[in-house]
Write an enzyme that holds these catalytic residues in place. Structure first.
Site, PDB file in Angstrom:
ATOM      1  N   TYR A 172      16.188 -21.275  45.875  1.00 54.61           N
ATOM      2  CA  TYR A 172      16.593 -20.049  45.730  1.00 54.61           C
ATOM      3  C   TYR A 172      16.885 -19.479  47.137  1.00 54.61           C
ATOM      4  CZ  TYR A 172      16.574 -15.269  43.424  1.00 54.61           C
ATOM      5  OH  TYR A 172      16.644 -13.927  42.963  1.00 54.61           O
ATOM      6  N   ARG A 225      30.740 -12.151  43.781  1.00 56.95           N
ATOM      7  CA  ARG A 225      29.920 -11.609  44.962  1.00 56.95           C
ATOM      8  C   ARG A 225      28.480 -12.137  44.739  1.00 56.95           C
ATOM      9  NH1 ARG A 225      25.189 -10.513  44.736  1.00 56.95           N
ATOM     10  NH2 ARG A 225      24.659  -8.742  43.566  1.00 56.95           N
ATOM     11  N   LYS A 243      18.786 -19.639  39.268  1.00 57.53           N
ATOM     12  CA  LYS A 243      18.237 -18.699  38.530  1.00 57.53           C
ATOM     13  C   LYS A 243      17.498 -19.174  37.443  1.00 57.53           C
ATOM     14  CE  LYS A 243      19.566 -14.613  40.751  1.00 57.53           C
ATOM     15  NZ  LYS A 243      18.893 -13.613  40.985  1.00 57.53           N
ATOM     16  N   GLU A 315      25.304 -12.371  36.364  1.00 58.14           N
ATOM     17  CA  GLU A 315      24.845 -12.378  37.888  1.00 58.14           C
ATOM     18  C   GLU A 315      26.139 -12.687  38.853  1.00 58.14           C
ATOM     19  OE1 GLU A 315      21.051 -13.031  38.086  1.00 58.14           O
ATOM     20  OE2 GLU A 315      21.851 -12.533  40.104  1.00 58.14           O
ATOM     21  N   ASP A 316      25.878 -11.708  39.975  1.00 54.50           N
ATOM     22  CA  ASP A 316      26.583 -11.704  41.053  1.00 54.50           C
ATOM     23  C   ASP A 316      28.134 -11.690  40.873  1.00 54.50           C
ATOM     24  OD1 ASP A 316      24.339 -12.070  42.316  1.00 54.50           O
ATOM     25  OD2 ASP A 316      24.705 -13.890  43.316  1.00 54.50           O
ATOM     26  N   ASP A 338      21.170  -8.795  36.090  1.00 55.07           N
ATOM     27  CA  ASP A 338      20.049  -9.026  37.048  1.00 55.07           C
ATOM     28  C   ASP A 338      20.336  -7.893  38.259  1.00 55.07           C
ATOM     29  OD1 ASP A 338      17.900 -10.190  37.914  1.00 55.07           O
ATOM     30  OD2 ASP A 338      18.815 -11.690  38.866  1.00 55.07           O
ATOM     31  N   ASP A 339      21.525  -8.004  38.745  1.00 57.40           N
ATOM     32  CA  ASP A 339      21.896  -7.383  39.927  1.00 57.40           C
ATOM     33  C   ASP A 339      21.706  -5.827  39.852  1.00 57.40           C
ATOM     34  OD1 ASP A 339      22.358  -9.758  41.613  1.00 57.40           O
ATOM     35  OD2 ASP A 339      24.180  -9.770  40.245  1.00 57.40           O
ATOM     36  N   ASN A 480      20.506 -10.158  50.608  1.00 54.61           N
ATOM     37  CA  ASN A 480      20.504 -11.642  50.806  1.00 54.61           C
ATOM     38  C   ASN A 480      21.699 -12.340  51.143  1.00 54.61           C
ATOM     39  OD1 ASN A 480      17.813 -11.753  49.580  1.00 54.61           O
ATOM     40  ND2 ASN A 480      18.670 -11.198  47.553  1.00 54.61           N
ATOM     41  N   ASN A 524      12.377  -9.057  45.228  1.00 50.21           N
ATOM     42  CA  ASN A 524      13.463  -9.955  44.862  1.00 50.21           C
ATOM     43  C   ASN A 524      13.354  -9.918  43.210  1.00 50.21           C
ATOM     44  OD1 ASN A 524      14.907 -12.403  44.042  1.00 50.21           O
ATOM     45  ND2 ASN A 524      15.352 -12.541  46.026  1.00 50.21           N
TER      46      ASN A 524
HETATM   47  N1  LIG Z   1      16.536  -8.660  46.484  1.00 50.92           N
HETATM   48  C1  LIG Z   1      17.196  -8.441  45.563  1.00 50.92           C
HETATM   49  O1  LIG Z   1      16.518  -8.914  44.340  1.00 50.92           O
HETATM   50  C2  LIG Z   1      18.685  -8.269  45.429  1.00 50.92           C
HETATM   51  C3  LIG Z   1      19.533  -8.352  46.389  1.00 50.92           C
HETATM   52  N2  LIG Z   1      20.919  -7.807  46.198  1.00 50.92           N
HETATM   53  C4  LIG Z   1      21.642  -8.012  47.503  1.00 50.92           C
HETATM   54  O2  LIG Z   1      22.125  -6.573  47.536  1.00 50.92           O
HETATM   55  C5  LIG Z   1      23.340  -6.789  48.250  1.00 50.92           C
HETATM   56  C6  LIG Z   1      24.485  -5.735  47.637  1.00 50.92           C
HETATM   57  O3  LIG Z   1      24.674  -6.243  46.679  1.00 50.92           O
HETATM   58  P1  LIG Z   1      25.315  -5.196  45.578  1.00 50.92           P
HETATM   59  O4  LIG Z   1      24.745  -3.926  45.402  1.00 50.92           O
HETATM   60  O5  LIG Z   1      25.391  -6.108  44.107  1.00 50.92           O
HETATM   61  O6  LIG Z   1      26.914  -5.443  46.199  1.00 50.92           O
HETATM   62  P2  LIG Z   1      28.120  -4.144  46.106  1.00 50.92           P
HETATM   63  O7  LIG Z   1      29.217  -5.103  46.476  1.00 50.92           O
HETATM   64  O8  LIG Z   1      28.178  -3.748  44.415  1.00 50.92           O
HETATM   65  O9  LIG Z   1      27.474  -2.984  46.650  1.00 50.92           O
HETATM   66  C7  LIG Z   1      27.440  -3.066  48.237  1.00 50.92           C
HETATM   67  C8  LIG Z   1      27.468  -1.693  48.707  1.00 50.92           C
HETATM   68  O10 LIG Z   1      27.176  -1.668  50.094  1.00 50.92           O
HETATM   69  C9  LIG Z   1      28.235  -1.010  50.839  1.00 50.92           C
HETATM   70  N3  LIG Z   1      28.495  -1.346  52.027  1.00 50.92           N
HETATM   71  C10 LIG Z   1      29.149  -2.460  52.421  1.00 50.92           C
HETATM   72  N4  LIG Z   1      29.090  -2.598  53.732  1.00 50.92           N
HETATM   73  C11 LIG Z   1      28.657  -1.320  54.096  1.00 50.92           C
HETATM   74  C12 LIG Z   1      28.325  -0.842  55.524  1.00 50.92           C
HETATM   75  N5  LIG Z   1      28.714  -1.660  56.737  1.00 50.92           N
HETATM   76  N6  LIG Z   1      27.475   0.293  55.575  1.00 50.92           N
HETATM   77  C13 LIG Z   1      27.427   0.858  54.426  1.00 50.92           C
HETATM   78  N7  LIG Z   1      27.601   0.475  53.397  1.00 50.92           N
HETATM   79  C14 LIG Z   1      28.155  -0.535  53.309  1.00 50.92           C
HETATM   80  C15 LIG Z   1      29.518  -0.963  50.055  1.00 50.92           C
HETATM   81  O11 LIG Z   1      30.454   0.246  50.160  1.00 50.92           O
HETATM   82  P3  LIG Z   1      31.730   0.636  49.229  1.00 50.92           P
HETATM   83  O12 LIG Z   1      31.213   1.082  47.881  1.00 50.92           O
HETATM   84  O13 LIG Z   1      32.142   1.551  50.030  1.00 50.92           O
HETATM   85  O14 LIG Z   1      32.546  -0.569  49.551  1.00 50.92           O
HETATM   86  C16 LIG Z   1      28.692  -0.878  48.582  1.00 50.92           C
HETATM   87  O15 LIG Z   1      28.536   0.422  48.024  1.00 50.92           O
HETATM   88  C17 LIG Z   1      24.049  -8.375  48.480  1.00 50.92           C
HETATM   89  O16 LIG Z   1      23.425  -8.529  49.800  1.00 50.92           O
HETATM   90  C18 LIG Z   1      22.898  -8.913  47.406  1.00 50.92           C
HETATM   91  O17 LIG Z   1      22.451  -9.904  47.773  1.00 50.92           O
HETATM   92  C19 LIG Z   1      21.376  -7.625  45.084  1.00 50.92           C
HETATM   93  C20 LIG Z   1      20.813  -7.831  44.059  1.00 50.92           C
HETATM   94  C21 LIG Z   1      19.294  -8.214  44.020  1.00 50.92           C
HETATM   95  C1  LIG Z   2      18.610 -11.692  44.221  1.00 45.98           C
HETATM   96  C2  LIG Z   2      20.205 -11.561  43.813  1.00 45.98           C
HETATM   97  O1  LIG Z   2      20.110 -11.483  42.666  1.00 45.98           O
HETATM   98  C3  LIG Z   2      21.144 -11.195  44.738  1.00 45.98           C
HETATM   99  O2  LIG Z   2      20.807 -11.328  45.548  1.00 45.98           O
HETATM  100  O3  LIG Z   2      22.181 -11.172  44.028  1.00 45.98           O
HETATM  101 MG   LIG Z   3      22.226 -11.724  42.143  1.00 45.94          MG
END
Ligand SMILES: NC(=O)C1=CN([C@@H]2O[C@H](COP(=O)(O)OP(=O)(O)OC[C@H]3O[C@@H](n4cnc5c(N)ncnc54)[C@H](OP(=O)(O)O)[C@@H]3O)[C@@H](O)[C@H]2O)C=CC1
Ligand SMILES: CC(=O)C(=O)O
Ligand SMILES: [Mg+2]
Length: 624
Positions: A172, A225, A243, A315-316, A338-339, A480, A524
């Site tokens: 993972y 993504r 997953k 997912e993603d 999941d996200d 991540n 996570n």
């Molecule tokens: N720990 C966990 O269980 C999980 C972790 N994640 C992680 O979270 C991260 C984001 O995922 P997700 O929300 O799906 O992605 P999205 O693409 O949906 O969202 C990313 C957000 O970050 C913003 N962003 C990007 N670059 C910057 C920056 N330099 N400064 C400020 N804001 C910024 C984007 O802005 P804008 O809208 O303006 O483009 C957007 O709002 C990934 O790395 C993913 O791995 C996700 C799911 C689960």
């Molecule tokens: C953990 C997860 O689902 C992600 O980073 O997208």
């Molecule tokens: Mg994910």
């Protein structure tokens, strides 16, 4: 001589039980009365026990998916055959390698195909973990684990369950991220279904190509993504595969009912398009109607082939599709993003747990997010929902405690017109703020959460400012893999002078600061989705409801012990994850029954025990 397998339950008809038995390519069907069921079975569970345990869709009688096709719906004729001899050794579901006993070697034509030694599964496991530890490079460990999964499924899961803290970062995040980046080069054998634009109009047929017919959970990505690594196209397949291996290892969902799927509509990643080893469609991503039609065909085909109760986990996907897909299908299919939802539930669990250390209630805190996408807005909404449930404060009011920063700065009302729909509820009145550090100074949050996908964005100044504003700042760097984490555990503890409570999406080793060892938690969604999914499956739940996410959060938070708090962690260790998953499953199922969404009736009295009884265990079975 044909040897037959243990009989297994097929269906109940007219008060009689139909049992299947496989042998020499023949499927024998026996019709028996309930009273004789106990006699017929030999080793292990009785058929009756099996029938009473959880089955496809949580129901009992459609355990092998036979009942879900309507009478006039065409079905594929398929046959069983018994693997023996060389092909048995090549079948990962049944292969035991050197653990085949002398009797099994005789009965299954294995003499001479194996060296004479008979090993126990425990010894095989010891040898395997020893071998894995010889590899210095995590990707080599990943590949060795994938090889094992393809060779000997039960040994793979036993190893993963028994060494979960050590191997989770391999199968993972973070290693799975690197595996996806290099998936084209390391690809050996398909571990899931690839559905590309080429299969448009034929998706139902493609689903029928998968060898397992009874599927209960699908994890599907379109690769746009992948973690915080961006568009990896078809190479995103590593994510559904990873997953689903956690669904089995952490949540006890049988591997045969899990199906990883990658939908390939092209990629906008030019490096991949230019790479001769790229395994996906070499074209730019399809969008708009073309994309929507393919997804729609997929969703219909899944329901037609597997029925109402197959859980589809998105997912993603990139956020411009993820929210719309969830909104479109949440009323017609059993879907879960999941996200958005799993992440929200796991973070809320950490926040509820952290109140023991921080004091106050959720409503007393102020939350600031870096990142206003799927994870950020999903978490924000669930926090607001929990506040309204606990305090009766209206949702609109609860949302005002939560602020988000995106790539353009603080989400504020003057930006309303140009904001994507999922950000609009968070556009509060405030003057525009461009930088995170200025937002921290202006909003004065007690909790800072990173969901930006961009590493190193919680700078020294940001963490120091959080520490100057709060005696115990709660900092979550959720992005991540590790390279994208907003800050490391070491940075959070050092810059806050040991005052921060820290959790991250990818794991960090314990860190010693001024004589004290800090063990950070891993925030996570892997804590949630396996147990959440198990709860849904075992209760035959037909739709996901937000209250089930809240139930999962509370169930997880309740598992954090005093010992964990003393070490500074707001999540329990993964070592107990199967017990935790059973607890989450029970609470999720209980909520589903309460909401009238569960169809497995009657409701088992002790849901936690029932969840445990449903869980797959990877010890070898004896073959007659
Ligand atoms: N720990 C966990 O269980 C999980 C972790 N994640 C992680 O979270 C991260 C984001 O995922 P997700 O929300 O799906 O992605 P999205 O693409 O949906 O969202 C990313 C957000 O970050 C913003 N962003 C990007 N670059 C910057 C920056 N330099 N400064 C400020 N804001 C910024 C984007 O802005 P804008 O809208 O303006 O483009 C957007 O709002 C990934 O790395 C993913 O791995 C996700 C799911 C689960
Ligand atoms: C953990 C997860 O689902 C992600 O980073 O997208
Ligand atoms: Mg994910």
């Amino acid at each position: 001589m044909i040897s037959f397998t243990r009989p297994y339950f097929l269906r109940k008809a007219l008060g009689l039980f139909l049992l299947g038995e496989r042998g020499g390519g023949i499927l024998k069907i026996r019709v028996v009365m309930e009273s004789t069921l106990k006699e017929i079975t030999s080793n292990g569970d009785s058929v009756l026990d099996m029938k009473d345990k959880c089955g496809v869709g949580g129901g009992v009688e459609d355990m092998y998916g036979e009942d879900r096709a309507t009478e006039d719906q065409p079905i594929t004729p398929w046959t069983f055959s018994v693997a023996s001899g060389y092909s048995l050794l090549r079948d990962p579901h049944y292969n035991k390698g050197l653990a085949f006993t002398e009797a099994e070697r005789d009965a299954h034509y294995l003499r001479g195909l194996l060296p004479p030694t008979v090993l126990s599964q425990e010894l095989q496991e010891k040898r395997m973990i020893h071998n894995l530890r010889q590899y210095q490079v995590p990707l080599q460990r990943y590949m060795a684990m994938m090889d094992l999964q393809e060779r000997n499924e039960r040994l793979f899961y036993k190893l993963l369950i028994d060494h979960v803290e050590e191997l989770l970062p391999i199968v993972y995040t973070p290693t799975v991220g690197e595996a996806c980046q290099k998936y084209g080069s390391i690809f050996r054998r398909p571990q899931g279904l690839f559905i590309s634009l080429k299969e448009k109009g034929k998706i139902l047929e493609v689903l029928k190509n998968w060898p397992e017919k009874s599927i209960q959970v699908i994890v599907v990505t379109d690769g746009e993504r992948i973690l915080g690594l961006g568009d990896l196209g078809c190479q995103g397949m590593g994510i559904p595969v990873g997953k689903l291996s956690l669904y089995t290892a952490l949540g006890g969902v049988r591997p045969s009912v899990c199906l990883p799927i990658t939908i390939d509509v092209g990629t906008n990643n030019q490096q991949l398009l230019d790479n001769e080893f790229y395994i996906g469609l070499k074209q730019k991503r399809a969008t708009g109607q073309e994309y929507a039609e393919l997804l729609d065909e997929f969703m219909s085909a899944v329901k037609q082939n597997y029925g109402e109760k197959v859980l589809i986990q998105f997912e993603d996907f990139a956020n411009h599709n993820a929210f719309d897909l969830l909104a479109k299908y949440r009323t017609t299919h059993l879907v879960f993003n999941d996200d958005i939802q799993g992440t929200a539930s796991v973070v809320l669990a950490g926040l509820i747990a952290s109140l023991k250390l921080l004091g106050g209630t959720l409503a007393d805190h102020t939350f600031l997010f870096l990142g206003a996408g799927e994870a950020g807005t999903g978490i924000a909404e669930l926090i607001a929902l929990e506040i309204t449930k606990r305090t009766s404060v209206p949702l609109e009011e609860a949302r005002k405690k939560i602020w988000l920063v995106d790539s353009k700065g603080l989400v504020v009302s003057s930006r309303l017109e140009s904001l994507q729909h999922f950000k609009k509820p968070w556009a509060h009145d405030h003057e525009p703020v461009k930088e995170l550090i200025d937002a921290v100074k202006a909003i004065k949050p007690t909790v800072l959460i990173g969901t930006s996908g961009v590493g190193k964005t919680f700078t020294k100044e940001v963490v120091e400012t959080m520490a100057s504003l709060n005696p115990k700042p709660l900092i979550m760097a959720l992005s991540n893999p590790t390279s994208q984490a907003e800050c490391t555990a070491e940075e959070a503890y050092t810059w806050s002078k040991g005052h921060a409570i820290f959790a991250s999406g990818s794991p960090f080793d314990p860190f010693e600061y001024e004589g004290r060892t800090f063990v950070s938690g891993q925030a996570n969604n892997a804590y949630i989705f396996p147990g959440f999914g198990l709860g849904i499956i075992m209760s035959g739940t037909i739709r996901v409801h937000d209250d089930m996410l809240l139930a999962a959060s509370e169930a997880l938070a309740a598992q954090v012990t005093e010992e964990d708090y003393l070490k500074g962690r707001i999540y329990p260790p993964f070592t107990n994850i199967r017990k935790i998953s059973a607890h989450i499953a029970a609470e999720v199922a209980a909520k589903a029954y309460e909401l009238g969404l569960a169809t497995r009736l009657p409701r088992p009295t002790n849901l936690e025990k029932y969840a445990e009884s449903c869980m797959y265990t990877p010890v070898y079975r004896t073959y007659r």
